[in-house]
Design an enzyme around this catalytic site. Sequence first.
Site, short mmCIF file in Angstrom:
data_model
loop_
_atom_site.label_atom_id
_atom_site.label_comp_id
_atom_site.label_asym_id
_atom_site.label_seq_id
_atom_site.Cartn_x
_atom_site.Cartn_y
_atom_site.Cartn_z
N LEU A 75 11.72 -20.04 -4.21
CA LEU A 75 10.64 -19.36 -3.82
C LEU A 75 9.57 -19.45 -4.94
O LEU A 75 9.77 -19.50 -6.08
CB LEU A 75 11.08 -17.96 -3.79
CG LEU A 75 10.15 -16.68 -3.49
CD1 LEU A 75 9.46 -16.98 -2.24
CD2 LEU A 75 10.66 -15.33 -3.81
N HIS A 129 2.96 3.65 -9.03
CA HIS A 129 2.85 2.14 -9.26
C HIS A 129 4.19 1.62 -10.02
O HIS A 129 4.67 0.50 -9.53
CB HIS A 129 1.65 1.76 -10.17
CG HIS A 129 0.30 2.16 -9.52
ND1 HIS A 129 0.10 1.78 -8.22
CD2 HIS A 129 -0.48 2.97 -9.75
CE1 HIS A 129 -1.09 2.33 -7.78
NE2 HIS A 129 -1.64 3.11 -8.75
N ASP A 147 0.81 -1.21 -0.08
CA ASP A 147 -0.33 -0.01 -0.02
C ASP A 147 0.88 1.20 0.00
O ASP A 147 2.10 1.25 0.38
CB ASP A 147 -0.77 -0.17 1.23
CG ASP A 147 -1.95 1.03 1.29
OD1 ASP A 147 -2.31 1.40 0.07
OD2 ASP A 147 -2.64 1.32 2.27
C1 FPP Z 1 -1.66 0.38 -3.52
O1 FPP Z 1 -1.31 1.60 -3.48
C2 FPP Z 1 -1.29 -0.59 -4.25
C3 FPP Z 1 -1.97 -1.31 -5.64
C4 FPP Z 1 -3.40 -0.77 -5.83
C5 FPP Z 1 -1.47 -2.01 -6.77
C6 FPP Z 1 -0.05 -2.74 -6.48
C7 FPP Z 1 0.70 -2.41 -7.71
C8 FPP Z 1 2.06 -2.48 -7.55
C9 FPP Z 1 3.08 -2.63 -6.47
C10 FPP Z 1 2.81 -2.44 -8.72
C11 FPP Z 1 2.71 -3.31 -9.84
C12 FPP Z 1 2.60 -4.93 -9.24
C13 FPP Z 1 3.38 -5.74 -9.83
C14 FPP Z 1 3.27 -7.15 -9.40
C15 FPP Z 1 4.19 -5.48 -11.19
P1 FPP Z 1 -2.34 2.61 -3.52
O2 FPP Z 1 -2.62 3.06 -4.99
O3 FPP Z 1 -3.78 2.12 -3.10
O4 FPP Z 1 -1.75 3.83 -2.81
P2 FPP Z 1 -2.48 5.03 -1.99
O5 FPP Z 1 -3.03 4.49 -0.72
O6 FPP Z 1 -1.38 5.60 -1.20
O7 FPP Z 1 -3.27 5.55 -2.84
#
Ligand code: FPP
Length: 242
Positions: A130, A36, A19
């Site tokens: 893994l 992201h 997150d």
């Molecule tokens: C939460 O941050 C994260 C996500 C919704 C997506 C997770 C994706 C990645 C880590 C990158 C791509 C993944 C791979 C496997 C290549 P948020 O956008 O909710 O953050 P915020 O709460 O600060 O808005």
Amino acid sequence: MSEHRSLPSVPRHIAIIMDGNGRWAVQRGLPRVVGHENGAKAVRACIEGCAELGVQYLTLYAFSQENWLRPKAEVSGLMSLLEKFLHENTAELVAKNVRLQAIGRLTDLPAPCQVQLNRAIEATAGCNGLTVILALSYSGRLELIDAIKSLLREIELGHIDKAMIDPETFSKHLYTRYYPDPDLLIRTSGEMRLSNFLLWQVSYAEFYVTKKLWPDFCKEDLLEAMEEYSSRQRRYGAIHEG
Ligand code: FPP
């Protein structure tokens, strides 16, 4: 990683709610998708760290069912990023003996994403280091509903007797039936929520929440989480005397 620290006891299975990508970008005046992109770099480092430290399973909450409700541009940015990540990293996963798997309603993903995902799963199928499990279009509640439907089908077909349903039988109908339950659940960005992630499977997992935003999460943070995990006494609800 510090050379002078003794290694903590290593959890067999780590699950992570990644997150804070959006906040990371906003803090820098950048578009969310850049958060992201940097989150994807942290994914690479985390996989590398887990492989080095001898973790056997790593489940990453990469896209929830609820995430489809985000603005179209962010959703398509995330899907392109996932496709690119799989395309660019499959060879390295194989080289590192990492097996890739996925859970969730995978047929919801755009076709090019499904193609890359299936290619990566097939290419890494023979790896026995893994196992990385990507949770994609995933919802813990829908997983439970899907498990109940699957159980009902088995009962209708006469394959199982409903009196025989116990936690072990139920687990065999979850998307995660091939993997052990997580021992350690990590969440970044300081939020104390489960957000519909692995509702059944984290029953006995240790929780570790860090204020770090996901793109800043590095191997050192992974080690810190493991150290905290090592210091916990896992009792599974029982009391150990003596
Ligand atoms: C939460 O941050 C994260 C996500 C919704 C997506 C997770 C994706 C990645 C880590 C990158 C791509 C993944 C791979 C496997 C290549 P948020 O956008 O909710 O953050 P915020 O709460 O600060 O808005």
